[in-house]
Enzyme design. Structure first.
Site, PDB file in Angstrom:
ATOM      1  CG  HIS A  57      -2.014  -1.038   1.109  1.00 31.45           C
ATOM      2  ND1 HIS A  57      -3.020  -1.177   2.046  1.00 31.45           N
ATOM      3  CD2 HIS A  57      -2.251  -1.989   0.172  1.00 31.45           C
ATOM      4  CE1 HIS A  57      -3.828  -2.160   1.692  1.00 31.45           C
ATOM      5  NE2 HIS A  57      -3.386  -2.668   0.567  1.00 31.45           N
ATOM      6  CD  GLU A  59      -1.284   3.991   3.847  1.00 26.68           C
ATOM      7  OE1 GLU A  59      -2.397   4.181   4.343  1.00 26.68           O
ATOM      8  OE2 GLU A  59      -1.083   3.223   2.870  1.00 26.68           O
ATOM      9  CB  ALA A 163     -14.004  13.036 -29.582  1.00 26.73           C
ATOM     10  CB  THR A 205     -20.438   3.254 -32.856  1.00 25.53           C
ATOM     11  OG1 THR A 205     -20.992   4.511 -32.458  1.00 25.53           O
ATOM     12  CG2 THR A 205     -18.929   3.353 -32.856  1.00 25.53           C
ATOM     13  CG  LEU A 213     -14.505  -1.735 -29.916  1.00 24.50           C
ATOM     14  CD1 LEU A 213     -15.748  -2.302 -29.263  1.00 24.50           C
ATOM     15  CD2 LEU A 213     -14.573  -0.222 -29.962  1.00 24.50           C
ATOM     16  CB  SER A 234     -32.295  -4.285 -31.116  1.00 26.23           C
ATOM     17  OG  SER A 234     -32.372  -3.247 -32.090  1.00 26.23           O
ATOM     18  N   GLY A 310     -22.382   5.480 -29.634  1.00 20.24           N
ATOM     19  CA  GLY A 310     -22.466   6.885 -30.050  1.00 20.24           C
ATOM     20  C   GLY A 310     -23.300   7.687 -29.090  1.00 20.24           C
ATOM     21  N   GLY A 311     -23.923   8.758 -29.632  1.00 17.94           N
ATOM     22  CA  GLY A 311     -24.632   9.714 -28.807  1.00 17.94           C
ATOM     23  C   GLY A 311     -25.843   9.155 -28.092  1.00 17.94           C
TER      24      GLY A 311
END
Length: 377
Positions: A57, A59, A163, A205, A213, A234, A310-311
């Site tokens: 960790h 610390e 983007a 897309t 990807l 779908s 996409g959007g």
């Protein structure tokens, strides 16, 4: 609990600890990323961060750094972004390491939300150390936003990448696979993919861009495992050979679709090639995405997902309360075409009172672009 109070220098020391913590983002999952600095005479003398899951960790890394430099930590102050753990997991409790090292003061950004590991503040105070909690608390809580999701939900931590031009367009109306942002921003996207377990796109897309990807960031380890490619649609592809994902790495490809499509001959063909087809509750354009994310996490061990388009899919993620972070690249370009696809879409008329609200946690230049990182309010 203590007489020692935070000062402007305290914020500066904690800011450095936060900077170190970010170096471990992605490699520490499902642990949080944590940073620590050791301070003596108003000067940082040692540093450390949690580098990888199962490793020391922050610390303990900081104490190792101090000893490698010949620095005695007795009487010094340690600034750490997250409350030191007080249990024995893959490593012994950090509270005991601090006590044994003789650290006199511990300044903590935020308390640990994990009840198993919490209690470090009380343990350190009982041992006589001076404690301060809450220095740069919001910054330090943002550092563990993914950890909070893993602790309190069954979901992956979901990053929406977008983007867009200045007028909010992500492609021309013909949806040609043309870059919107600059090469520097493209490189940053691959840095995001490097820490993602799954990259998610919508059907439009998938069909228009034919993406792989995969992460193509420089310097990847030889054993780097490429993220799953996930398509939410779908309309399943008729011929798997027509698409890069299902042709080149079908076993790392998942289709989240309607229950009806999951029973189709197209679904059988995809499964025959090694891809997964997961039926989700809901209808086309309104699938219950949380069910798919739960399967990603518990069936496949995914902790972080990156949503790239996409959007409409991005807006579904936002509307369903699944967007834990948005990384939005603004390109200094104007398309001016009202019919071109928008960064976030899918609703009819709405008022500003109905808008989804986010807060900006970081803004920086990315080549010619601006990269804005946001979290939900």
């Amino acid at each position: 609990m203590c007489s020692w109070k935070a000062t402007s220098s305290s914020a500066a020391f904690m800011a450095r600890a936060a900077e170190l913590a970010r170096l471990g983002r992605g490699t520490t999952a499902p642990n949080p990323c944590v940073g620590a600095v050791l301070v003596r005479d108003e000067r940082i003398v040692a540093e450390g961060w949690h580098m990888r899951y199962g490793g020391l960790h922050a610390e303990r890394e900081c104490l190792v750094d101090a000893r490698s430099k010949g620095i005695d930590p007795r009487g010094a102050a340690m600034f750490v972004t997250l409350e030191p753990c007080n249990h024995h997991g893959k490593t012994p409790p950090c509270t005991q390491a601090l006590i044994d090292a003789g650290v006199a003061r511990v300044v903590i950004g935020t308390r640990d939300p994990n009840p198993v590991a919490a209690g470090g503040v009380e343990r350190l105070a009982a041992a006589g150390l001076e404690i301060e909690v809450g220095v740069l608390e919001e910054v330090c809580r943002d550092l563990i936003a993914d950890f909070l999701v893993w602790q309190t939900t069954h979901s992956t931590f979901n990053i929406v990448k977008m983007a867009a031009t200045l007028d909010g367009k992500i492609a021309s109306r013909q949806r040609r696979p043309e870059p919107v942002s600059c090469p520097e921003s493209f490189a940053r996207v691959h840095e995001l993919r490097a820490r993602a377990d799954a990259v998610i796109v919508g059907g439009t897309t998938f069909r228009a861009d034919d993406p792989s990807l995969t992460c193509r960031a420089p310097g990847l380890a030889d054993d780097f495992l490429q993220p799953y490619g996930v398509v939410v649609t779908s309309r399943l592809p008729v011929n798997p050979d027509d698409h890069v994902l299902t042709r080149q790495r079908p076993e790392r490809t998942i289709f989240m679709t309607t229950r009806e499509s999951a029973r189709s001959s197209e679904a059988d063909r995809l499964r025959g090639r090694g891809s997964s087809v997961w039926p989700l509750p809901g209808s086309a354009g309104g699938l219950n995405l949380a069910v798919g994310l739960e399967r990603l996490r518990f069936d496949l061990g995914c902790h972080t997902s990156l949503w790239e388009g996409g959007g409409r899919l991005a807006m579904q993620c936002v509307d369903q309360g699944l967007a834990d972070e948005i990384v939005h690249f603004v390109a200094p370009r104007i398309l001016g075409d009202e019919s071109a696809p928008s960064a976030y879409a899918g609703h009819g008329e709405r008022s500003m009172a109905e808008a989804a609200n986010f807060r900006i946690i970081d803004t920086r230049r990315s080549g010619d672009d601006i990269m804005i990182t946001l979290r939900p309010r």
